[in-house]
Design a protein around this motif. Structure first.
Motif, short mmCIF file in Angstrom:
data_model
loop_
_atom_site.label_atom_id
_atom_site.label_comp_id
_atom_site.label_asym_id
_atom_site.label_seq_id
_atom_site.Cartn_x
_atom_site.Cartn_y
_atom_site.Cartn_z
N LYS A 1 0.85 -1.19 0.00
CA LYS A 1 0.00 0.00 0.00
C LYS A 1 0.89 1.23 0.00
CE LYS A 1 -4.00 -2.06 2.02
NZ LYS A 1 -5.13 -1.90 2.87
N LEU A 2 0.68 2.07 -1.00
CA LEU A 2 1.48 3.28 -1.11
C LEU A 2 0.83 4.47 -0.43
CD1 LEU A 2 2.60 2.89 -4.81
CD2 LEU A 2 3.90 2.38 -2.75
N GLN A 3 -0.43 4.37 -0.14
CA GLN A 3 -1.11 5.42 0.59
C GLN A 3 -1.78 4.77 1.80
OE1 GLN A 3 -1.93 5.21 -2.89
NE2 GLN A 3 -3.46 3.67 -2.60
N PRO A 4 -1.87 5.49 2.89
CA PRO A 4 -2.44 4.90 4.09
C PRO A 4 -3.94 4.67 3.95
CG PRO A 4 -2.03 7.23 4.44
CD PRO A 4 -1.44 6.87 3.10
N GLU A 5 -4.42 3.66 4.68
CA GLU A 5 -5.87 3.46 4.79
C GLU A 5 -6.29 3.96 6.16
OE1 GLU A 5 -9.46 0.23 4.34
OE2 GLU A 5 -7.42 -0.36 3.83
N LEU B 1 -8.67 12.10 -0.67
CA LEU B 1 -9.16 10.92 0.01
C LEU B 1 -10.06 10.12 -0.91
CD1 LEU B 1 -9.29 9.40 2.72
CD2 LEU B 1 -11.28 10.80 3.28
N ASP B 2 -9.70 8.87 -1.12
CA ASP B 2 -10.50 7.93 -1.91
C ASP B 2 -11.46 7.23 -0.95
OD1 ASP B 2 -11.53 5.88 -3.47
OD2 ASP B 2 -9.61 4.90 -3.82
N VAL B 3 -12.74 7.59 -1.02
CA VAL B 3 -13.76 7.00 -0.16
C VAL B 3 -14.41 5.86 -0.93
CG1 VAL B 3 -15.88 7.43 1.12
CG2 VAL B 3 -14.16 9.24 0.92
N TYR B 4 -14.45 4.68 -0.33
CA TYR B 4 -14.94 3.50 -1.04
C TYR B 4 -15.80 2.63 -0.13
CZ TYR B 4 -11.62 0.65 1.54
OH TYR B 4 -10.95 0.00 2.55
N SER B 5 -16.49 1.70 -0.77
CA SER B 5 -17.20 0.64 -0.07
C SER B 5 -16.54 -0.68 -0.48
CB SER B 5 -18.68 0.62 -0.47
OG SER B 5 -19.31 1.80 -0.07
N ARG B 6 -16.35 -1.56 0.46
CA ARG B 6 -15.64 -2.82 0.18
C ARG B 6 -16.29 -3.64 -0.93
NH1 ARG B 6 -11.21 -3.54 2.71
NH2 ARG B 6 -11.28 -2.63 4.75
N TRP B 7 -17.59 -3.60 -1.03
CA TRP B 7 -18.32 -4.40 -2.00
C TRP B 7 -18.41 -3.75 -3.37
CZ3 TRP B 7 -22.16 -1.33 -3.67
CH2 TRP B 7 -22.61 -0.34 -2.81
N CYS B 8 -17.90 -2.56 -3.53
CA CYS B 8 -18.06 -1.77 -4.75
C CYS B 8 -17.01 -2.13 -5.81
CB CYS B 8 -17.96 -0.29 -4.39
SG CYS B 8 -17.89 0.83 -5.79
N GLY B 9 -17.44 -2.77 -6.90
CA GLY B 9 -16.53 -3.15 -7.99
C GLY B 9 -15.81 -1.97 -8.62
N PRO B 10 -16.51 -0.89 -9.03
CA PRO B 10 -15.82 0.26 -9.61
C PRO B 10 -14.82 0.90 -8.66
CG PRO B 10 -18.16 0.37 -10.13
CD PRO B 10 -17.97 -0.77 -9.15
N CYS B 11 -15.09 0.82 -7.35
CA CYS B 11 -14.15 1.38 -6.37
C CYS B 11 -12.81 0.64 -6.43
CB CYS B 11 -14.73 1.29 -4.96
SG CYS B 11 -16.21 2.27 -4.72
N LYS B 12 -12.88 -0.68 -6.62
CA LYS B 12 -11.67 -1.48 -6.69
C LYS B 12 -10.92 -1.24 -7.99
CE LYS B 12 -13.68 -5.03 -3.79
NZ LYS B 12 -14.26 -6.34 -3.73
N THR C 1 -3.28 5.11 -7.32
CA THR C 1 -1.89 4.85 -6.94
C THR C 1 -0.92 5.54 -7.90
OG1 THR C 1 -2.53 2.74 -5.94
CG2 THR C 1 -0.21 3.02 -6.49
N ASN C 2 -1.20 5.46 -9.20
CA ASN C 2 -0.34 6.13 -10.18
C ASN C 2 -0.34 7.64 -9.99
OD1 ASN C 2 0.38 3.71 -11.37
ND2 ASN C 2 -1.17 3.85 -12.98
N LEU C 3 -1.49 8.19 -9.73
CA LEU C 3 -1.60 9.63 -9.50
C LEU C 3 -0.78 10.03 -8.27
CD1 LEU C 3 -2.94 12.26 -10.38
CD2 LEU C 3 -4.87 11.67 -8.91
#
Length: 112
Positions: A8-12, A31-42, A49-51
């Motif tokens: 992981k290059l950025q902290p969670e 801040l990348d806000v996500y839901s664990r079940w979200c396919g597009p989030c993954k 990471t590239n950014l």
């Protein structure tokens, strides 16, 4: 064969204290806000990471946070799209970007 280790290059951010501490730093926080079940989030993780690798410096920080683990992110729970919050020093929300649009995210971060 041993399992690959995830790097992981950025902290969670895993809680309210980490969230507040991250946002209180000088400069711009993304801040990348996500839901664990979200396919597009993954699917947007490599772009994020590239950014971070291309633009990260002392006044620009990146982190990820699961919406369900931080009280301040309740408005972003239950969504099936990645959400990026750009926050200036002092927890001032500068911009919200919804969706897996890497070029728009990069353009906005550079502009801010």
């Amino acid at each position: 064969m041993p399992a690959k280790r995830e790097v992981k290059l950025q902290p969670e951010l895993k809680g309210n204290d980490e969230y507040r501490s991250f946002l209180s730093q000088q400069g711009l926080s993304v801040l990348d806000v996500y839901s664990r079940w979200c396919g597009p989030c993954k699917s947007v993780v490599p772009t994020f990471t590239n950014l971070r690798n291309e633009l990260g410096d002392a006044d620009l920080r990146f982190a990820v946070a699961e919406a369900d683990s931080i009280e301040a992110l309740t408005a972003y729970r239950g969504r099936s799209e990645p959400t990026f919050l750009l926050v200036a020093t002092g927890e001032v929300l500068v911009k919200v970007i919804r969706g897996a649009n890497g070029p728009l995210l990069a353009k906005t971060v550079v502009a801010e």
